[in-house]
Design an enzyme around this catalytic site. Structure first.
Site, PDB file in Angstrom:
ATOM      1  CE1 TYR A 147      88.147  21.182  10.034  1.00  0.00           C
ATOM      2  CE2 TYR A 147      87.624  20.656   7.756  1.00  0.00           C
ATOM      3  CZ  TYR A 147      87.709  20.280   9.080  1.00  0.00           C
ATOM      4  OH  TYR A 147      87.356  19.007   9.441  1.00  0.00           O
ATOM      5  CG  ASP A 169      88.406  18.643  27.604  1.00  0.00           C
ATOM      6  OD1 ASP A 169      87.501  19.519  27.665  1.00  0.00           O
ATOM      7  OD2 ASP A 169      89.381  18.627  28.382  1.00  0.00           O
ATOM      8  CG  ASP A 197      85.756  16.775  11.038  1.00  0.00           C
ATOM      9  OD1 ASP A 197      84.876  16.227  10.352  1.00  0.00           O
ATOM     10  OD2 ASP A 197      86.950  16.429  11.022  1.00  0.00           O
ATOM     11  CG  ASP A 199      83.465  11.258  12.269  1.00  0.00           C
ATOM     12  OD1 ASP A 199      82.775  11.991  11.534  1.00  0.00           O
ATOM     13  OD2 ASP A 199      84.291  10.433  11.834  1.00  0.00           O
TER      14      ASP A 199
HETATM   15  C1  IPM Z   1      83.200  16.055   7.031  1.00  0.00           C
HETATM   16  C2  IPM Z   1      84.465  15.557   6.397  1.00  0.00           C
HETATM   17  C3  IPM Z   1      85.199  16.717   5.787  1.00  0.00           C
HETATM   18  C4  IPM Z   1      85.608  17.669   6.884  1.00  0.00           C
HETATM   19  C5  IPM Z   1      86.408  16.328   4.905  1.00  0.00           C
HETATM   20  C6  IPM Z   1      86.022  15.348   3.832  1.00  0.00           C
HETATM   21  C7  IPM Z   1      87.081  17.537   4.332  1.00  0.00           C
HETATM   22  O1  IPM Z   1      85.245  14.864   7.323  1.00  0.00           O
HETATM   23  O2  IPM Z   1      82.379  16.640   6.312  1.00  0.00           O
HETATM   24  O3  IPM Z   1      83.006  15.843   8.226  1.00  0.00           O
HETATM   25  O4  IPM Z   1      86.657  17.486   7.528  1.00  0.00           O
HETATM   26  O5  IPM Z   1      84.868  18.637   7.124  1.00  0.00           O
HETATM   27 MN    MN Z   2      84.284  14.637   9.274  1.00  0.00          MN
END
Ligand code: IPM
Ligand code: MN
Length: 359
Positions: free
Chosen positions: A139, A221, A245, A249
């Site tokens: 990042y 993975d 990240d 999700d």
């Molecule tokens: C998260 C989001 C952020 C990230 C974005 C909005 C920059 O996806 O907080 O998970 O990638 O960290």
């Molecule tokens: Mn995210």
């Protein structure tokens, strides 16, 4: 009096933060009063102030005790170059406030087993938390950039970690594991990446100070696979910025909705002071913004995390989480909706009603 900074942002951000404003009133009823401030972030700040977060807002954030962030982004700002995009506001805050430890709990709430796409016997007792490194890795790594012209264009990102960056977030992970089931899974790609090798070595060294916590190493993975196959095996998952990240999700998918996942970004702060930034894991879901269908649970649970980690009110945090659990078990949600958030399918739960949390 503790200072709260509300950064509503874009899309459904103002809607979910409206519920946080109600909770500020609720906390006041239980003797916890705050000074509330608000400022712009993301696309809203680009439009009004010319940058995704202004210097003044960063200064305000640095003085706050807890920052309650909504969401950023939307189609209006999608074509901007990366450095000017709404997300940069959030990334700048994380980086400049030194918020290196990102706590992202994911659980399948009793009564919401049907929302998870996994069979209840597989996902039912899922209760895990990511500790995602938040101020390093790809990042922020340098050098980065794009060069050349077609057909010879090139792009470069850099994944870099220092021993100190890994060690401090590892300590945060092990401390957290001590208050839970004392199991920590460290996730990297040590089979392919140099940073993965260093990550594994440093985490192993830090683990020596926590003999009461069981440490497991897992490739990223395989972790993705295991999260779907057997999510209940996890307690604390410690990982880097990018893997955290992606995998958080994925954990939202296991829980059934990103609209259920809160997060806390914590640092050590200057002179031992720790401003915390609290944000729903979900995006700005511009397609459902303004329709009253945004799920506020992630923002509500993020406020509970703020009560626990920044505002010295763990009993109120417990009460709010328990009230959320009771409301969900009682049916405070309806059909999962197929909306779209930030260009990606974004599964939201529609709250039919939202009772005031009782203490
Ligand atoms: C998260 C989001 C952020 C990230 C974005 C909005 C920059 O996806 O907080 O998970 O990638 O960290
Ligand atoms: Mn995210």
């Amino acid at each position: 009096m503790p200072i709260l900074l509300l950064l509503d942002g874009d899309g459904i951000g103002p809607e979910v933060n409206a519920q946080v404003r109600r909770l500020i009133g609720w906390a006041a009823g239980h003797g916890l009063t705050f000074e509330s401030q608000h400022a712009r972030i993301g696309g809203a700040a680009i439009d009004a102030e010319g940058a995704p977060v202004s210097d003044a807002t960063v200064a305000l954030a640095a003085k706050a005790d807890a920052i309650l962030f909504g969401a950023v982004g939307g189609p209006k700002w999608e074509k901007l170059p990366r450095a000017q995009r709404p997300e940069q506001g959030l990334l700048r805050l994380r980086r400049e406030l030194g918020l290196f430890a990102n706590l992202r709990p994911a659980r399948v709430w009793p009564g919401l087993e049907d929302v998870s796409p996994l069979r209840p016997e597989r996902a039912g007792d899922t209760d895990l938390i990511f500790v995602r490194e938040l101020t390093g890795g790809v990042y922020f790594g340098e050098p980065r950039g794009q060069s050349g012209t077609a057909p010879e264009r090139r792009a470069l990102d850099t994944q870099a970690y220092s021993e100190a960056e890994i060690a401090r977030v590892a300590h945060a992970g092990f401390r957290l594991a001590r208050g839970r089931r004392r199991h920590l899974t460290s996730v990297e790609k040590a089979n392919v990446m140099e940073t993965g090798q260093l990550w594994r070595a440093v985490v192993t060294e830090v683990a020596a100070s926590y003999p009461d916590v069981t440490l497991a190493h897992m490739f990223a993975d395989n972790c993705a696979f295991q999260l779907v196959r057997a999510p209940t095996q996890f307690d604390v998952i410690l990982t880097d910025n990018l893997f955290g990240d992606l995998l958080s999700d994925l954990a939202g998918g296991v829980a059934g909705s990103l609209g259920l996942l809160p997060s806390a970004a914590l640092g050590e702060g200057p002179e031992g002071r720790t401003p915390g930034l609290y944000e729903p894991v979900h995006g700005s879901a511009p397609d459902i913004a303004g329709t009253g269908r945004a799920n506020p649970v992630a923002a509500i649970l993020s406020f509970a995390m703020a009560l626990r980690h920044s505002l010295g009110a763990p009993a109120l945090a417990d009460a709010l989480e328990a009230a959320t659990g009771r409301a969900l078990a009682a049916g405070a949600r309806a059909r999962p909706l197929g909306g779209r958030g930030m260009g990606q399918p974004h599964r939201q739960c529609h709250p039919i009603w939202w009772p005031s949390p009782s203490y």
